[in-house]
Design a protein around this motif. Structure first.
Motif, PDB file in Angstrom:
ATOM      1  N   ILE A 268      -9.379   5.241   8.828  1.00 55.97           N
ATOM      2  CA  ILE A 268      -8.741   6.119   9.812  1.00 55.97           C
ATOM      3  C   ILE A 268      -7.576   6.874   9.182  1.00 55.97           C
ATOM      4  O   ILE A 268      -7.407   8.082   9.392  1.00 55.97           O
ATOM      5  N   VAL A 269      -6.766   6.173   8.396  1.00 54.22           N
ATOM      6  CA  VAL A 269      -5.647   6.841   7.722  1.00 54.22           C
ATOM      7  C   VAL A 269      -6.166   7.864   6.712  1.00 54.22           C
ATOM      8  O   VAL A 269      -5.644   8.971   6.599  1.00 54.22           O
ATOM      9  N   GLU A 270      -7.228   7.502   5.988  1.00 57.59           N
ATOM     10  CA  GLU A 270      -7.785   8.407   4.985  1.00 57.59           C
ATOM     11  C   GLU A 270      -8.345   9.683   5.602  1.00 57.59           C
ATOM     12  O   GLU A 270      -8.363  10.725   4.945  1.00 57.59           O
ATOM     13  N   ALA A 271      -8.809   9.601   6.844  1.00 59.66           N
ATOM     14  CA  ALA A 271      -9.342  10.792   7.502  1.00 59.66           C
ATOM     15  C   ALA A 271      -8.297  11.898   7.563  1.00 59.66           C
ATOM     16  O   ALA A 271      -8.623  13.086   7.535  1.00 59.66           O
ATOM     17  N   VAL A 272      -7.032  11.503   7.632  1.00 57.77           N
ATOM     18  CA  VAL A 272      -5.934  12.467   7.623  1.00 57.77           C
ATOM     19  C   VAL A 272      -5.373  12.626   6.215  1.00 57.77           C
ATOM     20  O   VAL A 272      -5.011  13.728   5.784  1.00 57.77           O
ATOM     21  N   ASP A 326      -3.057   3.627  20.309  1.00 60.26           N
ATOM     22  CA  ASP A 326      -3.870   4.548  21.101  1.00 60.26           C
ATOM     23  C   ASP A 326      -5.097   5.015  20.327  1.00 60.26           C
ATOM     24  O   ASP A 326      -6.191   5.158  20.889  1.00 60.26           O
ATOM     25  N   VAL A 327      -4.927   5.263  19.027  1.00 58.00           N
ATOM     26  CA  VAL A 327      -6.041   5.733  18.202  1.00 58.00           C
ATOM     27  C   VAL A 327      -7.159   4.696  18.161  1.00 58.00           C
ATOM     28  O   VAL A 327      -8.337   5.015  18.364  1.00 58.00           O
ATOM     29  N   MET A 342      -2.622  -2.818  11.308  1.00 53.50           N
ATOM     30  CA  MET A 342      -2.881  -2.452   9.918  1.00 53.50           C
ATOM     31  C   MET A 342      -2.724  -0.947   9.711  1.00 53.50           C
ATOM     32  O   MET A 342      -2.227  -0.499   8.672  1.00 53.50           O
ATOM     33  N   ILE A 343      -3.145  -0.160  10.705  1.00 53.50           N
ATOM     34  CA  ILE A 343      -2.947   1.291  10.616  1.00 53.50           C
ATOM     35  C   ILE A 343      -1.457   1.613  10.577  1.00 53.50           C
ATOM     36  O   ILE A 343      -1.003   2.463   9.788  1.00 53.50           O
ATOM     37  N   GLU A 344      -0.671   0.949  11.422  1.00 59.09           N
ATOM     38  CA  GLU A 344       0.775   1.161  11.412  1.00 59.09           C
ATOM     39  C   GLU A 344       1.353   0.885  10.027  1.00 59.09           C
ATOM     40  O   GLU A 344       2.169   1.658   9.504  1.00 59.09           O
TER      41      GLU A 344
END
Length: 505
Positions: A268-272, A326-327, A342-344
């Motif tokens: 998800i982070v890599e998508a950005v 939320d994501v 983990m995203i945070e």
């Protein structure tokens, strides 16, 4: 010569460097933006579909199985491309020599991976890893051919063709990966997606470059390429080892499901991250090779890439950390909810990108290969020690705290680069402060809004957070740092320092 050509040649080197930087940055950012909307965007949708079909442990198994081969598939491919660009050669004999040398390396790694596959599967107590590793070992034999064609595209700054390749390959591979989930062998969907993507890239790049290896090889060129390649590859391996060490340690310390959650969060982070960071990473070697030896031009390119990275990365990754819950709630199935912390953590560490991540490639592109190697090794040692020291932590805590000590290493790297470019450290960091303060203001306002909207629908709260964050960030810069903001906008629009349209790179 025409009058326009005479005027262009009469421009001082630093003006030409600024024009080159502006036009190339605009080209790279525009085509990479298109790439994320199409290639990365579609790839991300495929990931979401697969995440609903596959449990987290399958993503974890694929991540563990690809640890070794990624040293060639990712790091080696990049090192080969950069080595060819850095050599500034334009003859088929050299390209064939580079291919032969890299293929020899890939073959050795491929054979070693096949032999070690059973042992690795036993280590993690995951029998499926062995089969995946053998397939990935065969796939890396295609990488040398693709890497040479990558170099042929990028040495001429052909960002458009590169994006077209990525979009088409991602589309074809995604469709095949999703289709495979409806077969009885659903657990192989991720492997099929990788296989199809690589084959599609090879076919498309051959169509664009018409290059195929032949037997015309110069052994002196092969040796010269290997020296340059191993220097760049070693630096990349050192840089990327910590991420793979994370995967390895997580697999041993936790389980494949935790690795899968970490991989989902990272995806998800890599998508950005990918369209932002890769756009800027792709600028270093082509631009620095054009102005090599002109200290002022080198400094101008270095400073503006770093400042643009800060301008984009700080608000994007700080915003991702704020809205992670939320994501995940909107995009992933319930069994992936533990990916939110983990995203945070991952997004927060990505704030270090302009301070730490660019040092290695900046040093190498400026001819500081030895310093780049020492810096990369120091960063790796610090993070590995942190990984060993921080043992009694949850997975999100480890993702956040282990990279933290590298801030000091990153600052030391900044100091070395500033000394090489004969500029003060104070002026370097002072020019990054507008983005820092604007991001802090954005974070405060967004957190306030989210606290007030805690009981609101998830989609409404996420959309409101994005709008408020963007307005506050850009508004702060427009009010307090207008000149700094306009300079970033001019570069991204492909304009020189005077605001006029720049030359075509």
């Amino acid at each position: 010569m025409t009058r326009d050509h005479c005027q262009a040649d009469a421009k001082p080197p630093e003006t030409r460097a600024r024009a080159l930087l502006a036009s190339t940055m605009q080209t790279a950012m525009l085509w990479n933006l298109l790439g994320v909307v199409l290639s990365q965007g579609f790839g991300f949708l495929v990931f979401l579909v697969l995440a609903r079909k596959l449990p987290p442990d399958v993503f974890g198994v694929v991540a563990l199985a690809s640890m070794v081969t990624d040293f060639v598939a990712a790091d080696g491919r990049t090192a080969c491309m950069d080595a060819i660009i850095h050599a500034r050669r334009d003859d088929d004999r050299y390209f064939n020599s580079a291919f032969a040398a890299f293929f020899s390396v890939a073959l050795i790694v491929s054979l070693g991976t096949m032999l070690a596959s059973s042992l690795v599967a036993q280590t993690f107590n995951e029998p499926l890893i062995s089969g995946f590793m053998r397939v990935f070992a065969l796939l890396i034999l295609f990488i040398p051919w693709v890497a040479v064609m990558d170099a042929l595209l990028m040495k001429d700054l052909r960002f458009r063709q590169s994006t077209q390749r990525n979009v088409a390959a991602s589309l074809i591979a995604g469709i095949c990966g999703i289709a495979w989930t409806f077969s009885p062998w659903v657990i192989w969907a991720l492997v099929v997606q990788r296989l199809v993507a690589l084959v599609a890239e090879a076919i498309l790049e051959f169509h664009m470059t018409r290059w195929f290896p032949t037997g015309s090889i110069d052994w002196k060129d092969t040796v010269q390429f290997l020296r340059r390649f191993f220097a760049l590859w070693t630096i990349l391996i050192i840089t990327q080892t910590i991420g793979r060490a994370f995967t390895f340690v997580f697999g041993l310390r936790y389980d494949a499901a935790t690795v899968g959650l970490m991989r989902a969060a990272g995806r998800i982070v890599e998508a950005v991250q990918v369209p932002i960071v890769s756009s800027l990473m792709a600028l270093w070697f082509p631009l620095m090779s054009k102005v090599r030896g002109n200290l002022k031009s080198e400094g101008d390119i270095y400073n503006n890439i770093i400042r643009t990275a800060v301008f984009i990365c700080f608000p994007v990754f700080a915003g991702m950390a704020l809205v992670a819950d939320d994501v995940v709630r909107l995009l992933l199935a319930g069994r992936y909810q533990d990916a939110a912390p983990m995203i945070e953590a991952i997004a927060t560490t990505r704030l270090l990108v302009p301070i730490v991540w660019f040092n290695t490639i900046a040093m190498t592109s400026l001819g500081m290969s030895r310093q780049s190697l020492v810096y990369s090794a120091a960063a790796l040692v610090v993070e590995l020690l942190s990984l060993v020291v921080f043992t009694n932590l949850s997975a999100p805590e480890a993702l956040l705290l282990v990279p933290a000590p590298t801030i000091l290493v990153g600052i030391i790297g900044n100091v070395a680069l500033n000394r090489r470019l004969a500029q003060s450290n104070w002026s370097h960091y002072r020019e990054l402060m507008p983005a820092v303060f604007a991001t802090l203001g954005m974070a405060a306002c967004t957190l306030t809004f989210r606290t007030l909207a805690v009981d609101s629908p998830t989609l409404w709260r996420l959309g409101g957070s994005v709008v408020i964050g963007a307005v506050v960030y850009l508004g702060w810069l427009a009010v307090f740092n207008r000149a700094w903001l306009l300079e970033r906008v001019r570069l991204l629009r492909g304009q020189g320092q005077d605001g006029g349209a720049s030359e075509t790179a």
